[in-house]
Motif scaffolding. Sequence first.
Motif, PDB file in Angstrom:
ATOM      1  N   HIS A 148      -6.987   1.048   7.386  1.00  9.71           N
ATOM      2  CA  HIS A 148      -5.613   1.569   7.465  1.00  9.71           C
ATOM      3  C   HIS A 148      -5.595   3.087   7.705  1.00  9.71           C
ATOM      4  O   HIS A 148      -4.522   3.673   7.797  1.00  9.71           O
TER       5      HIS A 148
ATOM      6  N   ASP B  44      -1.122  -5.697   2.311  1.00 16.64           N
ATOM      7  CA  ASP B  44      -2.151  -5.597   1.275  1.00 16.64           C
ATOM      8  C   ASP B  44      -1.581  -5.466  -0.136  1.00 16.64           C
ATOM      9  O   ASP B  44      -1.706  -4.420  -0.792  1.00 16.64           O
TER      10      ASP B  44
ATOM     11  N   HIS C  38      -7.593   2.303   2.427  1.00 16.83           N
ATOM     12  CA  HIS C  38      -8.748   1.499   2.845  1.00 16.83           C
ATOM     13  C   HIS C  38      -9.024   1.838   4.309  1.00 16.83           C
ATOM     14  O   HIS C  38      -8.097   2.162   5.064  1.00 16.83           O
TER      15      HIS C  38
ATOM     16  N   HIS D 180      -2.074   2.591   2.201  1.00 22.25           N
ATOM     17  CA  HIS D 180      -3.181   2.906   1.295  1.00 22.25           C
ATOM     18  C   HIS D 180      -4.361   3.297   2.188  1.00 22.25           C
ATOM     19  O   HIS D 180      -4.337   3.066   3.397  1.00 22.25           O
TER      20      HIS D 180
ATOM     21  N   HIS E  72      -2.392  -3.506  -4.958  1.00 18.72           N
ATOM     22  CA  HIS E  72      -3.547  -3.977  -4.184  1.00 18.72           C
ATOM     23  C   HIS E  72      -4.806  -3.637  -5.004  1.00 18.72           C
ATOM     24  O   HIS E  72      -5.795  -3.185  -4.458  1.00 18.72           O
TER      25      HIS E  72
END
Length: 335
Positions: A62, A244, A59, A57, A164
């Motif tokens: 990451h 996550d 975020h 994902h 998440h």
Amino acid sequence: MSFVMKLHPVLVNPEYQDPVLLISIPQKAEVLIFDLGYCFRLKIRDIQKITRIFISHTHIDHFAGFDHILRLSVDIEKTVSVYGPPGIIRNVEGKLAGYFWNLKAGVMLNFEVNEVHPDKILRKRFIGNEGYENPEPPEVIPHSPSEPLVKTDEYSVFSATLNHRMPVLAYRIEAVDSYNADVEVMKELGLSPGKWVGELKRYISENVMDAKPLEIDGKHYDTGELASKIIGKNPGTRIAYIVDTICDDITAPLAVNIARQADYLFCECAYMNAEKDLAAQNYHLTATQAATIASEAGVGQLIPFHFSKRYDGKYHLILDEARLIFPEVGKADKY
Ligand SMILES: [Zn+2]
Ligand SMILES: [Zn+2]
């Protein structure tokens, strides 16, 4: 395939820093990356070999490393495939739109972005010498989660969509199985090597049920019987990667399924069980939940990582908690 396909996973950063898992494919100048947080430790020679990037994902912890990879690969003539959850096309497009590309001549690097939805993949290409501009809508490719996202002669990669408070992808890479012929047994049976050995390997690898008897030096042999005596299987390495996600009735079985029989499960252990309510509020796993997934999936080794900074100085307690449920807790090799 004659060589044994063993994959060697390495965490580029310490367990408490941004996730970047590097897997190099033996015998190929190829590096795969799972998540791309801060990655200034990555060596240039590895960056140049990256062919595929699998993002859980976007975020920032990451995905912030994308620019670093872009900077160090921009003049290399290759296409990097990026895989990620819904939104990844917009995210990559946004990163690429963050720079002027008016001197297109030296921009050799291309991207193929694959956005994984429950029933399809949206694919869009961004070409360096076109300034990464692509006004066309993405190509739509039907896809079911049981099919691999990628299948090559060396490995396959599968994904599962977890939660998440946004879709997050977990991954499993499986190296192909390889086969070897037992030369001692061949000697005992008075057989000398020949093309027939390849036939036997094919019989085992493709699980051929109606094979004709095999003729070797004018004699006929039962193919299945001979294969079971002579051919041994070396299973390819399986590595699962889960970060996550909340652990609930929907995600837990999906997580177990993607991790099933993995030799290594890299799994976030952001929180400890004492803070399980906070973990759920933030859609993260506890060490107890990660170890339960590892146990139910029958993995070889659990490698906990992506710890919350709140445990600074006592990260060993996270490992201890996981070990109470699943003893085979290990540490990743350092980069
Ligand atoms: Zn996150
Ligand atoms: Zn994270």
